[in-house]
Design a protein around this motif. Structure first.
Motif, PDB file in Angstrom:
ATOM      1  N   GLU A 181      23.953  42.018  46.949  1.00 56.66           N
ATOM      2  CA  GLU A 181      23.281  41.329  45.857  1.00 56.66           C
ATOM      3  C   GLU A 181      23.950  41.623  44.511  1.00 56.66           C
ATOM      4  O   GLU A 181      24.202  42.774  44.168  1.00 56.66           O
ATOM      5  CB  GLU A 181      21.828  41.811  45.824  1.00 56.66           C
ATOM      6  CG  GLU A 181      20.955  40.990  44.900  1.00 56.66           C
ATOM      7  CD  GLU A 181      19.522  41.509  44.888  1.00 56.66           C
ATOM      8  OE1 GLU A 181      19.198  42.374  45.721  1.00 56.66           O
ATOM      9  OE2 GLU A 181      18.767  41.030  44.032  1.00 56.66           O
ATOM     10  N   GLY A 182      24.248  40.570  43.778  1.00 56.46           N
ATOM     11  CA  GLY A 182      24.772  40.721  42.424  1.00 56.46           C
ATOM     12  C   GLY A 182      26.207  41.188  42.332  1.00 56.46           C
ATOM     13  O   GLY A 182      26.710  41.449  41.247  1.00 56.46           O
ATOM     14  N   GLN A 183      26.894  41.293  43.449  1.00 56.42           N
ATOM     15  CA  GLN A 183      28.267  41.791  43.407  1.00 56.42           C
ATOM     16  C   GLN A 183      29.276  40.650  43.579  1.00 56.42           C
ATOM     17  O   GLN A 183      29.040  39.699  44.314  1.00 56.42           O
ATOM     18  CB  GLN A 183      28.502  42.810  44.533  1.00 56.42           C
ATOM     19  CG  GLN A 183      27.740  44.095  44.366  1.00 56.42           C
ATOM     20  CD  GLN A 183      28.024  45.035  45.524  1.00 56.42           C
ATOM     21  OE1 GLN A 183      27.331  45.027  46.525  1.00 56.42           O
ATOM     22  NE2 GLN A 183      29.067  45.817  45.394  1.00 56.42           N
ATOM     23  N   ASN A 184      30.380  40.795  42.891  1.00 56.51           N
ATOM     24  CA  ASN A 184      31.474  39.841  43.033  1.00 56.51           C
ATOM     25  C   ASN A 184      32.750  40.630  43.313  1.00 56.51           C
ATOM     26  O   ASN A 184      33.269  41.314  42.439  1.00 56.51           O
ATOM     27  CB  ASN A 184      31.610  39.007  41.753  1.00 56.51           C
ATOM     28  CG  ASN A 184      32.620  37.880  41.912  1.00 56.51           C
ATOM     29  OD1 ASN A 184      33.453  37.898  42.831  1.00 56.51           O
ATOM     30  ND2 ASN A 184      32.575  36.915  41.018  1.00 56.51           N
ATOM     31  N   ILE A 185      33.186  40.574  44.549  1.00 55.75           N
ATOM     32  CA  ILE A 185      34.334  41.383  44.956  1.00 55.75           C
ATOM     33  C   ILE A 185      35.523  40.444  45.162  1.00 55.75           C
ATOM     34  O   ILE A 185      35.555  39.665  46.105  1.00 55.75           O
ATOM     35  CB  ILE A 185      34.031  42.151  46.263  1.00 55.75           C
ATOM     36  CG1 ILE A 185      32.719  42.913  46.158  1.00 55.75           C
ATOM     37  CG2 ILE A 185      35.191  43.103  46.590  1.00 55.75           C
ATOM     38  CD1 ILE A 185      32.698  44.036  45.161  1.00 55.75           C
ATOM     39  N   ASP A 186      36.452  40.514  44.231  1.00 60.49           N
ATOM     40  CA  ASP A 186      37.588  39.606  44.222  1.00 60.49           C
ATOM     41  C   ASP A 186      38.827  40.430  44.595  1.00 60.49           C
ATOM     42  O   ASP A 186      39.375  41.156  43.763  1.00 60.49           O
ATOM     43  CB  ASP A 186      37.717  39.043  42.797  1.00 60.49           C
ATOM     44  CG  ASP A 186      38.498  37.749  42.745  1.00 60.49           C
ATOM     45  OD1 ASP A 186      37.858  36.686  42.822  1.00 60.49           O
ATOM     46  OD2 ASP A 186      39.732  37.795  42.642  1.00 60.49           O
ATOM     47  N   THR A 187      39.209  40.368  45.856  1.00 59.95           N
ATOM     48  CA  THR A 187      40.333  41.195  46.280  1.00 59.95           C
ATOM     49  C   THR A 187      41.341  40.362  47.045  1.00 59.95           C
ATOM     50  O   THR A 187      41.072  39.223  47.407  1.00 59.95           O
ATOM     51  CB  THR A 187      39.882  42.358  47.196  1.00 59.95           C
ATOM     52  OG1 THR A 187      39.252  41.789  48.338  1.00 59.95           O
ATOM     53  CG2 THR A 187      38.949  43.299  46.495  1.00 59.95           C
ATOM     54  N   GLY A 188      42.481  40.954  47.282  1.00 56.15           N
ATOM     55  CA  GLY A 188      43.500  40.229  48.002  1.00 56.15           C
ATOM     56  C   GLY A 188      44.763  41.033  48.089  1.00 56.15           C
ATOM     57  O   GLY A 188      44.736  42.259  48.067  1.00 56.15           O
ATOM     58  N   ALA A 189      45.870  40.347  48.165  1.00 61.10           N
ATOM     59  CA  ALA A 189      47.148  41.020  48.317  1.00 61.10           C
ATOM     60  C   ALA A 189      48.226  40.114  47.749  1.00 61.10           C
ATOM     61  O   ALA A 189      48.082  38.898  47.736  1.00 61.10           O
ATOM     62  CB  ALA A 189      47.423  41.288  49.789  1.00 61.10           C
ATOM     63  N   LYS A 190      49.276  40.754  47.254  1.00 59.59           N
ATOM     64  CA  LYS A 190      50.425  39.970  46.788  1.00 59.59           C
ATOM     65  C   LYS A 190      51.698  40.559  47.394  1.00 59.59           C
ATOM     66  O   LYS A 190      51.862  41.778  47.414  1.00 59.59           O
ATOM     67  CB  LYS A 190      50.548  40.035  45.269  1.00 59.59           C
ATOM     68  CG  LYS A 190      49.437  39.301  44.541  1.00 59.59           C
ATOM     69  CD  LYS A 190      49.748  39.141  43.072  1.00 59.59           C
ATOM     70  CE  LYS A 190      49.302  40.355  42.276  1.00 59.59           C
ATOM     71  NZ  LYS A 190      49.624  40.210  40.835  1.00 59.59           N
ATOM     72  N   VAL A 191      52.544  39.681  47.857  1.00 61.92           N
ATOM     73  CA  VAL A 191      53.824  40.146  48.395  1.00 61.92           C
ATOM     74  C   VAL A 191      54.933  39.244  47.871  1.00 61.92           C
ATOM     75  O   VAL A 191      54.806  38.009  47.907  1.00 61.92           O
ATOM     76  CB  VAL A 191      53.838  40.105  49.940  1.00 61.92           C
ATOM     77  CG1 VAL A 191      55.153  40.674  50.462  1.00 61.92           C
ATOM     78  CG2 VAL A 191      52.669  40.884  50.527  1.00 61.92           C
ATOM     79  N   TYR A 192      55.977  39.879  47.370  1.00 56.89           N
ATOM     80  CA  TYR A 192      57.154  39.124  46.933  1.00 56.89           C
ATOM     81  C   TYR A 192      58.296  39.427  47.877  1.00 56.89           C
ATOM     82  O   TYR A 192      58.745  40.571  47.965  1.00 56.89           O
ATOM     83  CB  TYR A 192      57.539  39.520  45.501  1.00 56.89           C
ATOM     84  CG  TYR A 192      56.508  39.112  44.483  1.00 56.89           C
ATOM     85  CD1 TYR A 192      56.611  37.890  43.806  1.00 56.89           C
ATOM     86  CD2 TYR A 192      55.416  39.937  44.219  1.00 56.89           C
ATOM     87  CE1 TYR A 192      55.648  37.512  42.889  1.00 56.89           C
ATOM     88  CE2 TYR A 192      54.448  39.561  43.306  1.00 56.89           C
ATOM     89  CZ  TYR A 192      54.569  38.345  42.636  1.00 56.89           C
ATOM     90  OH  TYR A 192      53.610  37.960  41.738  1.00 56.89           O
ATOM     91  N   HIS A 193      58.747  38.419  48.590  1.00 55.55           N
ATOM     92  CA  HIS A 193      59.910  38.590  49.472  1.00 55.55           C
ATOM     93  C   HIS A 193      61.149  38.253  48.651  1.00 55.55           C
ATOM     94  O   HIS A 193      61.463  37.090  48.452  1.00 55.55           O
ATOM     95  CB  HIS A 193      59.821  37.628  50.663  1.00 55.55           C
ATOM     96  CG  HIS A 193      58.730  37.965  51.637  1.00 55.55           C
ATOM     97  ND1 HIS A 193      58.965  38.558  52.841  1.00 55.55           N
ATOM     98  CD2 HIS A 193      57.384  37.777  51.589  1.00 55.55           C
ATOM     99  CE1 HIS A 193      57.822  38.723  53.495  1.00 55.55           C
ATOM    100  NE2 HIS A 193      56.844  38.251  52.758  1.00 55.55           N
ATOM    101  N   ASN A 194      61.829  39.291  48.176  1.00 53.07           N
ATOM    102  CA  ASN A 194      62.989  39.034  47.329  1.00 53.07           C
ATOM    103  C   ASN A 194      64.321  39.339  48.020  1.00 53.07           C
ATOM    104  O   ASN A 194      65.351  39.421  47.372  1.00 53.07           O
ATOM    105  CB  ASN A 194      62.894  39.862  46.042  1.00 53.07           C
ATOM    106  CG  ASN A 194      61.780  39.328  45.134  1.00 53.07           C
ATOM    107  OD1 ASN A 194      61.248  38.242  45.371  1.00 53.07           O
ATOM    108  ND2 ASN A 194      61.429  40.092  44.119  1.00 53.07           N
ATOM    109  N   ALA A 195      64.281  39.567  49.332  1.00 51.29           N
ATOM    110  CA  ALA A 195      65.511  39.863  50.066  1.00 51.29           C
ATOM    111  C   ALA A 195      65.396  39.273  51.473  1.00 51.29           C
ATOM    112  O   ALA A 195      64.276  39.013  51.946  1.00 51.29           O
ATOM    113  CB  ALA A 195      65.723  41.376  50.134  1.00 51.29           C
ATOM    114  N   PRO A 196      66.550  39.090  52.132  1.00 51.30           N
ATOM    115  CA  PRO A 196      66.506  38.524  53.488  1.00 51.30           C
ATOM    116  C   PRO A 196      65.860  39.492  54.478  1.00 51.30           C
ATOM    117  O   PRO A 196      65.793  40.695  54.224  1.00 51.30           O
ATOM    118  CB  PRO A 196      67.984  38.321  53.844  1.00 51.30           C
ATOM    119  CG  PRO A 196      68.762  38.513  52.596  1.00 51.30           C
ATOM    120  CD  PRO A 196      67.923  39.329  51.673  1.00 51.30           C
ATOM    121  N   ASP A 197      65.439  38.943  55.608  1.00 45.29           N
ATOM    122  CA  ASP A 197      64.902  39.730  56.731  1.00 45.29           C
ATOM    123  C   ASP A 197      63.692  40.574  56.343  1.00 45.29           C
ATOM    124  O   ASP A 197      63.442  41.620  56.950  1.00 45.29           O
ATOM    125  CB  ASP A 197      65.987  40.662  57.324  1.00 45.29           C
ATOM    126  CG  ASP A 197      67.236  39.895  57.730  1.00 45.29           C
ATOM    127  OD1 ASP A 197      67.082  38.792  58.288  1.00 45.29           O
ATOM    128  OD2 ASP A 197      68.349  40.386  57.453  1.00 45.29           O
TER     129      ASP A 197
END
Lengths: 304, 476
Positions: free
Chosen positions: B332-348
């Protein structure tokens, strides 16, 4: 000896203007007996089963579902006080009914991901035993028991909480025995409850659960549908064992004579339009297999 | 694949993940948080000039940046009053964080401590009432063993004094610069406490490094900074958590976590957190993974009024791997905004994200994630799975799994499910003897099982217990 008594049971779908389904069902099942409940689709068989177990989708509009118990029904050491021998099931939650020894074998068992069979069944068995204690406790003693329940027995960092009446090791042995009896692969114990089970495996699992929970009365809703002949025999053996070894009374809902060849009923009932239209011995099932339900219908309308 | 990709490219992720750079006047007029305040903090900690300079620079950035209040579905942050912050971060001001007496804590918090079975001494420490919980002693022995190998594990204030060369290079420079977002900037200005972990080359720390129950009275629990550096071929598992709700009258928690995973190194960062329900929990956590390195994030987010948390990994070297496992619960009354971020800046490079959320009694959970695969990061693969379970029709859950794919030779998999707890499932379990609450708890425990099985056993037990308490509606 336990006795399940349905009298003049009327029920409808629990919504405004919900369809009336049960129209005065009278039925009595003693522990140790096997009853077959037959009848055409839509006659109210499954609804009867669900109302007995307390499914919230149905509302009882009239009649009673009573469970009568006797001293010794839950073992010699379990005292059942005089004033706690008859229970009006309609006033109880589904889990309280389970605690009193009612079991429903589902036509379509639910699949619960992430919960192993072992964990589920041990939790259920302990919950049932605990609830039973509470139901039969002296009313005065209740408050004290609740006080004790509050909080963790140890810190979560220090070890396990109270294991319940049946511990892990003891339970595993029990489960293994019962699975062997039913010819189930022991790896089922670590699988998630019904998740990815075949239709036949699910049905086998329903019988396994009944074997573990040792009900007084088991209502089995189309336990034979979707079974091949080998598994039908395994399941039948399991149902007979419920009666022979645990004295369970069985109310078996089925469309087919086939399973009745293996699980011979003491009584056969035919349901029609929300009531029991005809009752008899095993020969009634054979007659239905040969002649269908029309003659029952005609008979009912003639007498009406 | 190509048409999918076009579609994904059009997704406007920038707006949602990067705060606007233009100036806002909303926070210019802050009376409380001034240069003077920062100088006092720094002086009190006996900090070197370079750290004071960084704090002041961060403060300036904080004042210049706007609030992240234009994200779709994001928590309302208008009640976060930064003016109130000063007494909680300035050691010379009389009004302090926490409360002075156990009896002054809200009942719901006290109840939770009791239900978790936390002893009186810890209760006092956790609630900030008593002296610091002596967890230092617990890992003193371990520390000696590590020291022989060159492993460093100490609190951040000590690290600033004793390891300036390392800190100058890594502290809020590469992973989480203050310019990242408004709360990272705030954190940069007022951070206090936290842990520093340094693992030298070819070293495996075979026991999890735990920063557990570590709080003291100078706001350490609220603006802590964690810096983990794992050199080449090293391995470490860092665990941070607290099952009891952390209570403070001031309602902002803004932590920062920076992780550097060098070539062939392996870092796991696990956290189970449970904030009191008046708290705004706004964090910035980021890892940089070099060649063939592996970064794993495991997080359980419980409690708080609002949480915004998106641990991110930059896969910088060829063959680097990232795993994210997150679980969130909103009542009740909570807002949980979560997630993940990934940057693939190289091969493989490879990433997997698994997210599970549960909402109940009108609570809201969002999954907000970003996977970015740069042009040239060929043979990279990503798999994102987010599942949301709702208890009732009042609760909500949104899934925003943004993807930006600039490379065509990649493997992208995404799966999302949103469902309500099934009445038939509950009835099935009830018919076997479980009461309504236990049946629902069992379904939830099963739902999060893929996550709890990844956690060390004591954290898994705790997380399950916390969720049980939440579901009984008895947590503060």
């Amino acid at each position: 000896m336990a006795r399940l008594e349905l009298s003049n049971l009327h029920a409808k779908v629990a919504e405004d203007d919900g369809e009336k389904i049960l129209d005065g069902v009278d039925l009595e099942v003693f522990s140790g007996e096997i009853h077959a409940l037959m009848g055409p689709n839509g006659s109210g068989k499954s609804t009867t089963a669900k109302v007995i177990a307390g499914h919230p989708a149905y509302e009882v509009t009239d009649g009673e579902v009573l469970l009568h118990l006797e001293e010794g029904d839950f073992g010699e050491d379990f005292e059942i006080a005089e004033d706690k021998r008859t229970w009006n099931l309609l006033e109880l939650e589904p889990n309280e009914r389970a605690a009193l020894g009612i079991f429903l074998g589902f036509q379509y068992p639910a699949e619960i991901e992430g919960v192993t069979m072992t964990n589920f069944l041990r939790t259920a068995l302990n919950a049932k035993l605990e609830e039973r204690e509470e139901l039969f406790e002296d009313d005065d003693a209740e408050d004290e028991a609740e006080e004790e329940d509050v909080g963790y027995e140890t810190s979560p960092m220090e070890g396990n909480v109270d294991e319940g009446e049946v511990g892990v090791a003891e339970f595993q042995q029990l489960l293994q025995e019962k699975m062997e009896q039913l010819d189930m692969d022991s790896k089922f114990a670590q699988r998630y409850l019904n998740a990815g089970f075949s239709g036949g495996e699910k049905k086998q699992n329903e019988v396994l659960q009944a074997a573990i929970l040792e009900p007084s009365i088991a209502v089995l809703d189309e336990i034979d549908s979707g079974l091949d002949i080998d598994r039908l025999q395994d399941v039948s053996k399991g149902i007979n064992a419920l009666r022979d070894e645990q004295g369970t009374g069985v109310l078996q809902i089925t469309h087919y004579q086939r399973i009745l060849d293996y699980v011979e009923p003491d009584h056969v009932h035919v349901m029609l339009d929300g009531k029991i239209a005809e009752s008899g011995g095993p020969e009634l099932a054979e007659k239905l297999e040969d002649e269908g339900y029309d003659w029952v219908r005609e008979q009912v309308y003639e007498t009406a | 694949m190509s048409s999918d990709q076009d579609h994904l490219k059009q997704t406007d992720t920038e707006k949602r993940f990067e705060f606007k750079k233009e100036e806002s006047s909303a926070f210019k007029a802050e009376k409380g948080l001034t240069e003077e305040t920062i100088r006092v903090i720094s002086e009190d900690k006996d900090e070197p000039q370079w750290m004071l300079d960084r704090r002041l620079r961060a403060l300036k950035q904080f004042h210049e940046m706007p609030m992240p209040d234009d994200w779709p579905g994001a928590p309302d942050l208008s009640e976060v009053d930064v003016d109130e912050i000063v007494p909680y971060i300035r050691p010379d001001v009389e009004t302090r964080g926490g409360v002075d007496d156990w009896n002054d804590l809200p009942d719901e918090i006290k109840d939770t401590f009791d239900k978790l079975g936390i002893p009186e001494a810890e209760k006092n420490a956790l609630s900030g009432v008593g002296a610091q919980y002596e967890s230092e002693v617990v890992y003193q022995n371990m520390q000696e063993r590590w020291e022989e190998k060159g492993v460093i594990f100490c609190d951040m204030d000590k690290a600033v004094r004793e390891h300036p060369e390392i800190l100058k290079e890594y502290f809020m420079t590469k992973a989480v610069p203050p310019s990242d977002n408004k709360f990272a900037a705030l954190h940069g200005a007022i951070w206090s406490g936290g842990s520093f972990v340094y693992v030298p080359e070819d070293t495996t720390v075979d026991m999890p490094v735990q920063a557990y129950f570590r709080m003291n009275s100078d706001g350490m629990g609220q603006f802590e900074h964690t810096l983990i550096i794992a050199e080449e071929n090293s391995e470490v598992h860092y665990i941070e958590g607290c099952s009891a709700p952390k209570y403070s009258e001031f309602n902002l928690h803004s932590g920062g976590v920076e992780v550097f995973v060098k070539e062939n190194a392996h870092v796991q960062y696990s956290t189970v957190q449970n904030w009191s329900k008046n708290t705004y929990n706004l964090n910035t956590k980021r890892a940089i993974a070099e060649e063939n390195a592996t970064m794993e994030w495991v997080s359980g987010s419980m409690g708080s009024k609002a949480t915004m948390l998106y641990p991110s990994t930059i896969l910088k070297g060829r063959g680097a791997t990232d795993n994210h496992i997150t679980i969130a619960f909103a009542g009740e009354g909570q807002n949980i905004d979560t997630g993940a971020k990934v940057y693939h800046n190289a091969p493989d490079t490879k990433s997997t994200i698994e997210s599970k959320s549960i909402s109940k009694d009108g609570g809201r959970t969002n999954y907000r994630g970003l996977v970015h695969i740069s042009d040239g990061a060929e043979n990279s693969s990503t798999s994102v799975e987010c599942d949301a379970l709702m208890f009732d029709n009042e609760s909500t859950s949104d899934t925003m799994p943004y993807m930006e794919i600039q490379e065509s030779k990649v493997d992208v998999a995404h799966e999302a499910t949103v469902g309500k707890i099934g009445d038939e499932d509950v009835f099935y379990l009830q018919s076997r003897g479980l009461d309504d609450d236990d049946a629902k708890q069992m379904i939830v425990a099963g739902f999060i099982e893929p996550i709890t099985e990844e956690l060390p056993i004591e954290y898994a037990v705790e997380l399950n217990r916390l969720i049980e308490l939440e579901m009984e509606g008895s947590l503060g």
